[in-house]
Design a protein around this motif. Structure first.
Motif, PDB file in Angstrom:
ATOM      1  N   PHE A   1      -5.827   9.059   6.100  1.00  0.00           N
ATOM      2  CA  PHE A   1      -4.555   9.044   5.380  1.00  0.00           C
ATOM      3  C   PHE A   1      -3.628  10.129   5.926  1.00  0.00           C
ATOM      4  O   PHE A   1      -2.449   9.887   6.195  1.00  0.00           O
ATOM      5  N   GLU A   2      -4.149  11.336   6.050  1.00  0.00           N
ATOM      6  CA  GLU A   2      -3.329  12.472   6.472  1.00  0.00           C
ATOM      7  C   GLU A   2      -2.847  12.315   7.907  1.00  0.00           C
ATOM      8  O   GLU A   2      -1.689  12.646   8.227  1.00  0.00           O
ATOM      9  N   ASP A   3      -3.714  11.801   8.788  1.00  0.00           N
ATOM     10  CA  ASP A   3      -3.291  11.548  10.170  1.00  0.00           C
ATOM     11  C   ASP A   3      -2.194  10.489  10.217  1.00  0.00           C
ATOM     12  O   ASP A   3      -1.259  10.579  11.017  1.00  0.00           O
TER      13      ASP A   3
ATOM     14  N   GLN B   1      -6.052  -3.668  13.996  1.00  0.00           N
ATOM     15  CA  GLN B   1      -4.882  -4.096  13.238  1.00  0.00           C
ATOM     16  C   GLN B   1      -5.262  -4.424  11.787  1.00  0.00           C
ATOM     17  O   GLN B   1      -4.519  -4.114  10.852  1.00  0.00           O
ATOM     18  N   ARG B   2      -6.405  -5.047  11.611  1.00  0.00           N
ATOM     19  CA  ARG B   2      -6.837  -5.412  10.257  1.00  0.00           C
ATOM     20  C   ARG B   2      -7.062  -4.166   9.405  1.00  0.00           C
ATOM     21  O   ARG B   2      -6.638  -4.103   8.245  1.00  0.00           O
ATOM     22  N   ARG B   3      -7.707  -3.183   9.993  1.00  0.00           N
ATOM     23  CA  ARG B   3      -7.946  -1.938   9.256  1.00  0.00           C
ATOM     24  C   ARG B   3      -6.631  -1.210   8.993  1.00  0.00           C
ATOM     25  O   ARG B   3      -6.462  -0.570   7.948  1.00  0.00           O
ATOM     26  N   THR B   4      -5.708  -1.294   9.923  1.00  0.00           N
ATOM     27  CA  THR B   4      -4.405  -0.650   9.745  1.00  0.00           C
ATOM     28  C   THR B   4      -3.652  -1.264   8.568  1.00  0.00           C
ATOM     29  O   THR B   4      -3.031  -0.547   7.770  1.00  0.00           O
TER      30      THR B   4
ATOM     31  N   ARG C   1      -3.191   0.613   1.017  1.00  0.00           N
ATOM     32  CA  ARG C   1      -3.714   1.666   0.127  1.00  0.00           C
ATOM     33  C   ARG C   1      -2.716   2.823   0.007  1.00  0.00           C
ATOM     34  O   ARG C   1      -2.545   3.398  -1.074  1.00  0.00           O
ATOM     35  N   MET C   2      -2.052   3.161   1.107  1.00  0.00           N
ATOM     36  CA  MET C   2      -1.066   4.245   1.068  1.00  0.00           C
ATOM     37  C   MET C   2       0.143   3.848   0.222  1.00  0.00           C
ATOM     38  O   MET C   2       0.705   4.683  -0.506  1.00  0.00           O
TER      39      MET C   2
ATOM     40  N   LEU D   1       0.929   2.855  14.580  1.00  0.00           N
ATOM     41  CA  LEU D   1      -0.075   3.509  13.748  1.00  0.00           C
ATOM     42  C   LEU D   1      -1.484   3.144  14.205  1.00  0.00           C
ATOM     43  O   LEU D   1      -2.363   4.016  14.299  1.00  0.00           O
ATOM     44  N   ALA D   2      -1.706   1.872  14.500  1.00  0.00           N
ATOM     45  CA  ALA D   2      -3.023   1.444  14.975  1.00  0.00           C
ATOM     46  C   ALA D   2      -3.371   2.140  16.284  1.00  0.00           C
ATOM     47  O   ALA D   2      -4.516   2.578  16.492  1.00  0.00           O
TER      48      ALA D   2
END
Length: 378
Positions: free
Chosen positions: A44-46, A74-77, A83-84, A66-67
């Motif tokens: 999150f912080e990164d 991409q899916r995790r991004t 969530r953010m 970001l990815a």
């Protein structure tokens, strides 16, 4: 009987294994969960720091940027962004991702932690500038606001990190650099380096190899579409334009407190000496205190007694005592040349070894994550 004992032994082993895995707070499952929570928070912080960096360039971060920065799929991004957003840290807009006020405050805290820790490692631990970023990337996630306040006070409230980036204050405010790229600077006009980019690393290493660092005065002696030739007063450096673009400069201060002819102690040859004018303003914290403790105060006389075959450290005599300093430490000491010092070679008769091991050595290369007295430990 033997079968019963074997069964009891198996049950006991299974119970012990289960306790080791599922024991609250100390079991493997608990430790794995803590590690997962810690890694998610760091991610999150990164991510927030990445979005803030793009906003600093008046651009919007994107899912692809970001990815790439976080090296995740991409899916995790997409899941990370969702969530953010749910926590009110970012919002997606048509042109990318933007920080909310809450997200910006957290991002600035991380940037402040990173740059203060770099300043600490440089000033107090004497860590080379090439190693600062990686060490600070780890520490930045473990420093609370209270610990950062303590660290900032310990360092003397520095305004910039060793690369020249402004350090945000506790309230998130900071003074942006009023500088231009070296490629935009007029030829044959002296400039002072105030900032060097540490990314991409391949360009950063070329800048370091030329020893072009914040505080150094330079002058462009040749500028063509392929390269710049830059002089620092002693050497000329041929830089590709992409490299020069990562160096920001300003005009030198109009009035210098140093007498005309002052030089860095590192520039003196063996046998030369001078009177200390001052320590460089960029020399702060523990490094400054150590130099002062060695007697390198204004008007103190210091001479170069012995060179080192390998370059570092060199032997110096100050107040009748032999000491050893590395170049980056001698760079911080400004002296006015004086006549009447012993000729080169006299230091060898004083018993100083070729590597100066008999005298105090200020070289401290530890990362010092656990050595800051009274300060935060990541």
């Amino acid at each position: 009987m033997e079968n019963a004992q074997s069964g009891l032994l198996i049950i006991l082993v299974l119970l012990l294994l289960g306790a080791g895995i599922f024991w609250p707070r100390a079991g493997l499952a608990a430790l794995a969960r803590k590690q997962w929570i810690r890694r998610r928070r760091e991610l999150f912080e990164d991510a927030l720091k990445h979005v803030l960096a793009w906003e600093g360039r008046a651009e919007n971060a994107t899912r692809d940027s970001l990815a790439g920065a976080l090296e995740i799929s991409q899916r995790r991004t997409l899941g990370l962004i969702a969530r953010m957003e749910a926590q009110g840290l970012v919002q997606t807009v048509a042109v990318g991702i933007r920080l909310t006020p809450v997200g910006e405050r957290l991002a600035l805290h991380i940037v402040r932690a990173h740059r203060l820790w770099e300043r600490y490692l440089s000033d107090d631990a004497d860590v080379p500038i090439s190693r600062l970023h990686q060490a600070a990337e780890k520490a930045e996630h473990h420093l609370s606001a209270e610990k950062l306040d303590e660290l900032e006070a310990h360092l003397g409230h520095p305004r910039h990190d060793p690369h020249g980036d402004p350090i945000p204050a506790a309230d998130g405010s900071f003074s942006p650099l009023d500088a231009v790229s070296l490629v935009e600077w007029p030829s044959h006009k002296t400039a002072r380096i105030v900032h060097i980019e540490d990314e991409p690393d391949i360009i950063f290493q070329q800048i370091l190899a030329a020893d072009l660092r914040p505080g150094k005065a330079v002058r462009i002696v040749e500028n063509d579409p392929q390269r710049l030739v830059v002089s620092d007063g002693e050497q000329e450096h041929r830089l590709a334009r992409a490299v020069a673009a990562n160096i920001q400069v300003v005009a030198p201060a109009p009035h210098s407190r140093r007498p005309e002819g002052s030089r860095r102690l590192s520039e003196l040859a063996e046998g030369q000496g001078g009177e200390v004018v001052e320590l460089d303003p960029d020399c702060r914290g523990f490094s400054r205190r150590r130099l002062l403790d060695l007697g390198l105060t204004p008007q103190a006389r210091v001479s170069v007694e012995l060179n080192n075959t390998f370059g570092d450290p060199r032997g110096y005599r100050v107040r009748g005592t032999m000491i050893a300093l590395r170049k980056r430490q001698a760079d911080q000491i400004w002296v006015r040349l004086m006549d009447g010092f012993a000729p080169a070679g006299q230091g060898a008769q004083s018993g100083l070894s070729r590597n100066a091991t008999s005298s105090p050595n200020l070289d401290t290369t530890s990362e010092a994550n656990d050595s800051w007295n009274g300060g935060p430990r990541p």
